[in-house]
Scaffold this motif. Structure first.
Motif, PDB file in Angstrom:
ATOM      1  N   LYS A 125       0.842  -1.197   0.000  1.00  0.00           N
ATOM      2  CA  LYS A 125       0.000   0.000   0.000  1.00  0.00           C
ATOM      3  C   LYS A 125       0.881   1.253   0.000  1.00  0.00           C
ATOM      4  N   GLU A 126       1.918   1.206   0.834  1.00  0.00           N
ATOM      5  CA  GLU A 126       2.814   2.363   0.955  1.00  0.00           C
ATOM      6  C   GLU A 126       3.480   2.664  -0.392  1.00  0.00           C
ATOM      7  N   LEU A 127       3.957   1.602  -1.044  1.00  0.00           N
ATOM      8  CA  LEU A 127       4.640   1.796  -2.318  1.00  0.00           C
ATOM      9  C   LEU A 127       3.668   2.284  -3.382  1.00  0.00           C
ATOM     10  N   ARG A 128       2.435   1.750  -3.329  1.00  0.00           N
ATOM     11  CA  ARG A 128       1.458   2.164  -4.330  1.00  0.00           C
ATOM     12  C   ARG A 128       1.145   3.645  -4.159  1.00  0.00           C
ATOM     13  N   GLU A 129       1.025   4.065  -2.909  1.00  0.00           N
ATOM     14  CA  GLU A 129       0.700   5.479  -2.674  1.00  0.00           C
ATOM     15  C   GLU A 129       1.840   6.395  -3.081  1.00  0.00           C
ATOM     16  N   ASP A 130       3.055   5.946  -2.812  1.00  0.00           N
ATOM     17  CA  ASP A 130       4.211   6.750  -3.212  1.00  0.00           C
ATOM     18  C   ASP A 130       4.230   6.897  -4.730  1.00  0.00           C
ATOM     19  N   ALA A 131       4.006   5.780  -5.428  1.00  0.00           N
ATOM     20  CA  ALA A 131       4.022   5.817  -6.897  1.00  0.00           C
ATOM     21  C   ALA A 131       2.910   6.736  -7.397  1.00  0.00           C
ATOM     22  N   HIS A 132       1.754   6.671  -6.769  1.00  0.00           N
ATOM     23  CA  HIS A 132       0.639   7.516  -7.199  1.00  0.00           C
ATOM     24  C   HIS A 132       0.996   9.003  -7.051  1.00  0.00           C
ATOM     25  N   GLY A 133       1.576   9.339  -5.892  1.00  0.00           N
ATOM     26  CA  GLY A 133       1.959  10.733  -5.643  1.00  0.00           C
ATOM     27  C   GLY A 133       2.965  11.234  -6.675  1.00  0.00           C
ATOM     28  N   ARG A 134       3.965  10.408  -6.960  1.00  0.00           N
ATOM     29  CA  ARG A 134       4.970  10.807  -7.946  1.00  0.00           C
ATOM     30  C   ARG A 134       4.366  10.986  -9.333  1.00  0.00           C
ATOM     31  N   ARG A 135       3.466  10.057  -9.692  1.00  0.00           N
ATOM     32  CA  ARG A 135       2.835  10.138 -11.018  1.00  0.00           C
ATOM     33  C   ARG A 135       2.033  11.416 -11.162  1.00  0.00           C
ATOM     34  N   LEU A 136       1.297  11.735 -10.111  1.00  0.00           N
ATOM     35  CA  LEU A 136       0.459  12.937 -10.180  1.00  0.00           C
ATOM     36  C   LEU A 136       1.341  14.178 -10.285  1.00  0.00           C
ATOM     37  N   THR A 137       2.403  14.213  -9.475  1.00  0.00           N
ATOM     38  CA  THR A 137       3.308  15.366  -9.545  1.00  0.00           C
ATOM     39  C   THR A 137       3.908  15.480 -10.942  1.00  0.00           C
ATOM     40  N   MET A 138       4.306  14.344 -11.494  1.00  0.00           N
ATOM     41  CA  MET A 138       4.931  14.353 -12.820  1.00  0.00           C
ATOM     42  C   MET A 138       3.951  14.832 -13.874  1.00  0.00           C
ATOM     43  N   LEU A 139       2.721  14.309 -13.827  1.00  0.00           N
ATOM     44  CA  LEU A 139       1.725  14.721 -14.823  1.00  0.00           C
ATOM     45  C   LEU A 139       1.466  16.216 -14.724  1.00  0.00           C
ATOM     46  N   ALA A 150       1.935  27.120 -18.071  1.00  0.00           N
ATOM     47  CA  ALA A 150       1.065  27.615 -16.993  1.00  0.00           C
ATOM     48  C   ALA A 150       0.633  26.399 -16.195  1.00  0.00           C
ATOM     49  N   PRO A 151       0.476  26.561 -14.884  1.00  0.00           N
ATOM     50  CA  PRO A 151       0.118  25.381 -14.087  1.00  0.00           C
ATOM     51  C   PRO A 151      -1.298  24.904 -14.382  1.00  0.00           C
ATOM     52  N   PRO A 152      -1.560  23.603 -14.191  1.00  0.00           N
ATOM     53  CA  PRO A 152      -2.922  23.106 -14.349  1.00  0.00           C
ATOM     54  C   PRO A 152      -3.796  23.677 -13.237  1.00  0.00           C
ATOM     55  N   THR A 153      -5.091  23.794 -13.471  1.00  0.00           N
ATOM     56  CA  THR A 153      -5.990  24.302 -12.425  1.00  0.00           C
ATOM     57  C   THR A 153      -6.222  23.206 -11.384  1.00  0.00           C
ATOM     58  N   ASP A 154      -6.800  23.612 -10.252  1.00  0.00           N
ATOM     59  CA  ASP A 154      -7.098  22.633  -9.197  1.00  0.00           C
ATOM     60  C   ASP A 154      -7.996  21.538  -9.730  1.00  0.00           C
ATOM     61  N   ARG A 155      -8.963  21.951 -10.536  1.00  0.00           N
ATOM     62  CA  ARG A 155      -9.913  20.993 -11.065  1.00  0.00           C
ATOM     63  C   ARG A 155      -9.206  19.985 -11.973  1.00  0.00           C
ATOM     64  N   GLU A 156      -8.296  20.512 -12.798  1.00  0.00           N
ATOM     65  CA  GLU A 156      -7.564  19.604 -13.696  1.00  0.00           C
ATOM     66  C   GLU A 156      -6.686  18.630 -12.905  1.00  0.00           C
ATOM     67  N   GLU A 157      -6.075  19.144 -11.828  1.00  0.00           N
ATOM     68  CA  GLU A 157      -5.248  18.240 -11.007  1.00  0.00           C
ATOM     69  C   GLU A 157      -6.111  17.149 -10.400  1.00  0.00           C
ATOM     70  N   ALA A 158      -7.323  17.529  -9.969  1.00  0.00           N
ATOM     71  CA  ALA A 158      -8.224  16.537  -9.382  1.00  0.00           C
ATOM     72  C   ALA A 158      -8.632  15.507 -10.438  1.00  0.00           C
ATOM     73  N   ILE A 159      -8.842  15.960 -11.671  1.00  0.00           N
ATOM     74  CA  ILE A 159      -9.212  15.030 -12.752  1.00  0.00           C
ATOM     75  C   ILE A 159      -8.062  14.046 -13.009  1.00  0.00           C
ATOM     76  N   LEU A 160      -6.831  14.579 -13.054  1.00  0.00           N
ATOM     77  CA  LEU A 160      -5.674  13.710 -13.286  1.00  0.00           C
ATOM     78  C   LEU A 160      -5.536  12.696 -12.148  1.00  0.00           C
ATOM     79  N   ASP A 161      -5.756  13.167 -10.937  1.00  0.00           N
ATOM     80  CA  ASP A 161      -5.647  12.308  -9.758  1.00  0.00           C
ATOM     81  C   ASP A 161      -6.631  11.137  -9.865  1.00  0.00           C
ATOM     82  N   ARG A 162      -7.875  11.461 -10.180  1.00  0.00           N
ATOM     83  CA  ARG A 162      -8.901  10.411 -10.304  1.00  0.00           C
ATOM     84  C   ARG A 162      -8.577   9.476 -11.479  1.00  0.00           C
ATOM     85  N   ALA A 163      -8.132  10.056 -12.590  1.00  0.00           N
ATOM     86  CA  ALA A 163      -7.832   9.223 -13.764  1.00  0.00           C
ATOM     87  C   ALA A 163      -6.749   8.203 -13.415  1.00  0.00           C
TER      88      ALA A 163
END
Ligand SMILES: Nc1ncnc2c1ncn2[C@@H]1O[C@H](COP(=O)(O)OP(=O)(O)O)[C@@H](O)[C@H]1O
Ligand SMILES: [Mg+2]
Length: 482
Positions: free
Chosen positions: A169-183, A193-206
């Motif tokens: 679980k820990e490794l999966r969460e770390d990988a998820h965090g890194r992926r989101l930051t990278m995207l 220009a930075p993505p909006t909060d809404r776009e970040e939330a969409i990427l997170d869910r995707a």
């Protein structure tokens, strides 16, 4: 060991003794000095003295004032000598004064004690030859040269077998965090220009959707597919209020940016799985030198990807070693020319911080290299500047080479430097002198000279001495000489 003449009875007159075999002497011969371990030398010569600097770590060079050997590397100074609070070093100094060479010297010394170095992004290339000589892996990344998957992080070797649930679980969460930051970073770099909060939330869910759906590592194309398919939990954070048309409008910009990443500005670099996966059993260098210097967004994007990928892998390896599932390895992570990514846009400093964080830093040394404070001070916002200064403040050791006097105001905000130390640094940036006999420029006076600073302690000035074989693999002016 020097013998000083004691004045008094029979003192030598200024012109020497007026007798046979006497006479004036213009220079005092300096007796030869030798250096050795106390084990060997005490048996040979009774007048041995200790060293003023710690003799723990890679032999780095000679003390500029006393000539004694200075040993330094962030891992040994942290682990064995307990001299620094964390195993990291921040190198700065004007270009061409030997920062990369000094770090190569560290890499080689640490290789001798079994530490693998990971050079996460080599723009010159400065490290490729050395890593080859050490039997390491050279991974090429660039347009048409090799791909790196920005979502590739935190993979663990099959040999690790079944992981305990908590660790998985820990490794999966770390990988998820890194992926989101990278995207988010890539979206930022692609559209400046930075993505909006809404776009970040969409990427997170995707990414969460993909995590459930796929066994393999997702690629950007998969994220784009999910955004287009509009599953319910993605629509929920897009706040489309039940209207698919509204959802399409909201995600249009993001869709365009993601699609553009696969072919447009970034070429084919991020269009699929990583071409050559990284090997954790030997030194590694990511050769990104084929990327054009003017292609700033791609350069920053690739550097961030290499950092995220490398740190993800090391984090996973450390977690597995902590759980006793694989043998522990020590790594030295090298990040050269970090300013090129930090300066790419507002907020990059934060993302850099997120990507290069290790949950379990045990046994991993970090070396960051940049030119001057000006590079950091020219960041867009005061917030970014303060955070960048934080990297220097938090580094276990700061290693400064020659720097212009104008740097001192900014530098002393992050590092305590006495007047003498400041003068030393500015003296090292003087231009080389012209040798009229050979018709060539000599070496600049500051070449290979560094001041090692640990907190408020007096700095250790050192001249890095490279052996002929090192100079062979170290020659960064190769193209000119050829
Ligand atoms: N300690 C040293 N002794 C002799 N030559 C050196 C030394 N350090 C660096 N050099 C030479 O100086 C040149 C520039 O060094 P480099 O490490 O690329 O500088 P930087 O990374 O600070 O820009 C290289 O050609 C290298 O071989
Ligand atoms: Mg360099």
């Amino acid at each position: 060991m020097r013998l000083a003449w004691k004045p008094g009875r029979g003192a030598v007159p200024s012109m020497g003794w007026q007798r046979r075999g006497g006479g004036g002497i213009l220079t005092m011969p300096v007796p030869q000095e030798w250096r050795g371990t106390s084990m060997q030398v005490c048996g040979l010569w009774p007048f041995s003295i200790g060293s003023g600097t710690p003799m723990v770590g890679v032999p780095f060079g000679r003390h500029l004032l006393t000539g004694s050997t200075v040993c330094f590397d962030p891992i040994s100074w942290f682990k064995r000598a307990h001299l620094i609070a964390n195993p990291s070093a921040f190198f700065m100094g004007l270009p061409g004064l030997g920062k990369s060479s000094a770090v190569r010297h560290l890499i080689m010394g640490l290789a001798a004690v079994g530490v693998h170095s990971m050079v996460l992004g080599d723009l010159k290339p400065d490290y490729v030859d050395l890593v080859r000589v050490l039997g390491g892996q050279v991974i090429e990344v660039g347009r048409g040269r090799g791909r790196i998957n920005p979502l590739d992080s935190g993979a663990w070797p099959a040999s690790a077998g079944d992981l305990p649930r908590k660790l998985r679980k820990e490794l999966r969460e770390d990988a998820h965090g890194r992926r989101l930051t990278m995207l988010s970073s890539l979206v930022h770099l692609a559209r400046n220009a930075p993505p909006t909060d809404r776009e970040e939330a969409i990427l997170d869910r995707a990414l969460l959707v993909l995590g459930k759906r796929l066994e393999r590592t997702p690629v950007i194309g998969d994220v784009l597919d999910v955004v287009r398919q509009a599953p319910d939990n993605v629509r929920e954070v897009a706040i489309d209020r039940g209207s698919l048309d509204r959802y399409r409008d909201i995600t249009e910009g993001l869709e365009a940016t993601l699609a553009g990443m696969l072919s447009g500005r970034f070429g084919d670099v991020f269009s699929g799985q990583t071409t050559t996966p990284m090997d954790l059993d030997r030194p590694v260098v990511f050769d990104v030198s084929s990327i054009n210097e003017n292609d700033k967004a791609l350069e920053a994007a690739v550097l961030m990807c290499c950092w995220s990928y490398g740190f993800g892998q090391i984090n996973a390896a450390n977690a597995l070693a902590d759980a006793g599932l694989v043998a522990r390895r020590h790594y030295l992570v090298v990040m050269d020319e970090i300013w090129r990514a930090l300066r790419a846009g507002h907020g990059m400093v934060d993302r850099f911080d997120a990507i290069t964080r290790l949950n379990r830093a045990t046994g991993t040394g970090q070396v960051m290299i940049t030119h001057t404070m000006k590079d950091l001070e020219s960041l867009a916002s005061e917030e970014d500047r303060a955070k960048a200064r934080g990297f220097i403040e938090r580094a276990g050791a700061v290693v400064c080479g020659g720097l212009p006097g104008t740097e001192m105001t900014a530098l002393t905000k992050a590092v305590t430097l006495s007047r003498v130390e400041q003068d030393m640094l500015t003296g090292w940036q003087d231009p080389p002198t012209w040798d009229s006999t050979t018709g060539e420029e000599g070496d600049p006076p500051g070449l290979g000279k560094f001041l090692i600073k640990v907190g408020g302690r007096p700095g250790i000035p050192v001249k890095v001495t490279l052996t002929p074989s090192e100079l062979d693999v170290n020659d960064t002016n190769k193209r000119w000489q050829a």
